[in-house]
Enzyme design. Structure first.
Site: not given
Ligand SMILES: *Cc1c(COP(=O)(O)O)cnc(C)c1O
Length: 391
Positions: A58, A110, A182, A207
């Protein structure tokens, strides 16, 4: 203790080499070019505290460290942290705050981030303001003595608004706030927020960074050691770490990020232009169009415009949008984005269903909106598929 860092500094490499070599080095044991998947929870010690930098997975795991170093390199940062998901990475950032603190954020972020902010963290006395962040004056008007963090997503999901990171960074510095970006949609191939003055860059590595729709992983990258230590403390204390197998897969994904992104951008442009000229299309949202309201900012802070596109067909509604996404055959109807395969989604019933309809529609996420994650297939096949689905 902070995990061991690479002794090979490759900071001077160009981006397209950093994805493959940046802060990455052969494994110390046998020179393996890819880090082994250290599928272990613990590490032998010769005497209490006598270990080689890792004591419990961890707190640190060599495969995760390899990924974290690579993340720091491609985002032009110093410290990377890999989490179990994008949302757990965001969760760690908000845990820097205290009850009474306020956050200013985008109004079309998101859906999962919105849900985390509203339904989890508001309970702990943190206040979130969801506003259009295209205007610096508007953002400034929401800042008061309790404001601690600006949370920016650009391009936004799914409306593809573009927010000026440099302007937000100037504002954050003026008011002594943290700026977190983000960067999931753009990826460091297109835009590097830390170079523009952001304090924290966050990814859903699920992604584009992973890129193959085979992991759920999150990431944070920062430059400041104090901030890194605070986030590392939270990562270890809360425990939502990225496992060794997922670290390996994400690292493998990063190695081809630049070639995938180049094709995502080419196909994105082809699909966006096709949709724009289609007689049945009402509106296409893509920051590469000169008519996009924030095109100039997109052009100045991004190196290209990416493969995320949203659109609305003329006279469409909830039922019609669902029919279109159901007819698609090369595009897969699915949540998520950023993989090699093209995906289509219906935000109102899928990714953004957790945002109340009234809130959603204020930012343009109408029932008829369809979102595409344009993959790296042959663009002709993608366009032919849209042609038969739109009719
Ligand atoms: C998918 C996504 C998230 C969340 O991420 P996870 O890996 O699904 O927890 C946050 N911000 C954006 C822009 C996303 O597309």
């Amino acid at each position: 203790m902070w995990p061991i860092y690479s002794d090979m500094s490759k900071k001077d490499l160009k981006f397209n080499s950093k994805t493959i070599h940046g802060e990455q080095h052969p494994d110390k044991a046998y020179g393996a070019v890819m880090p082994p998947i250290y599928q272990t929870s613990t590490y032998a010690q010769t005497t209490p505290g006598g270990h080689q930098g890792f004591e419990y997975s961890r707190s640190g795991n060599p495969t995760r460290t390899a990924l974290e170093n690579a993340l720091a390199s491609i985002e032009s940062g110093e410290y990377g942290l890999a989490f179990a998901s994008g949302l757990s990475a965001i969760d760690a950032v908000i845990k820097l705050l205290n009850p009474g603190d306020e956050v200013v954020s985008t109004n079309d972020l998101y859906g999962g981030s919105y849900r985390l902010f509203k339904q989890v963290f508001e309970k702990y006395g943190i206040t979130f303001h969801f506003i259009g962040m295209q205007s610096v004056e508007t953002v400034a008007s929401y800042i008061n003595e309790n404001t601690k963090l600006l949370w920016v997503e650009t391009p936004t999901n799914p409306m593809m608004n573009v927010i000026d990171i440099k302007a937000m960074s100037d504002l954050a510095k003026k008011h002594d706030l943290l700026l977190a970006v983000d960067n999931t949609f753009a990826t460091p191939y297109l835009q590097r927020p830390l170079e523009l003055g952001a304090d924290i860059v966050m990814h859903s590595a699920t992604k584009y960074l992973g890129g193959h729709s085979d992991v759920v992983v999150g990431a944070l990258v920062v430059r400041d050691k104090d901030l890194a230590d605070k986030l590392y403390f939270i990562q270890n204390a809360s425990g939502a770490v990225c496992g060794p197998m997922d670290s390996f897969l994400t690292l493998r994904g990063i190695k081809t990020l630049h070639v995938r992104m180049e094709r995502h951008c080419q196909n994105g442009e082809a699909v966006a232009e096709y949709l724009k000229n289609h007689p049945k299309i009402e509106k296409v949202y893509w920051p590469g169009f000169e008519t996009h309201p924030n095109h100039d900012i997109a052009k100045s802070q991004m190196s290209d415009f990416g493969g995320m596109i949203s659109f609305v067909t003329k006279g469409s509604n909830y039922e019609e949008a669902i029919k279109i996404v159901e007819r698609l055959q090369v595009f897969t109807l699915a949540e998520s984005l950023g993989g090699v395969e093209s995906l289509a989604g219906h935000p109102a019933s899928m990714t953004h269903a957790s945002i109340p309809k009234e809130e959603r529609e204020k930012s343009g996420v109408v029932d008829a909106l369809i979102r595409l994650s344009v993959g790296i297939e042959d663009a002709d096949d993608l366009i032919a598929d849209l042609e038969q689905a739109i009719g």
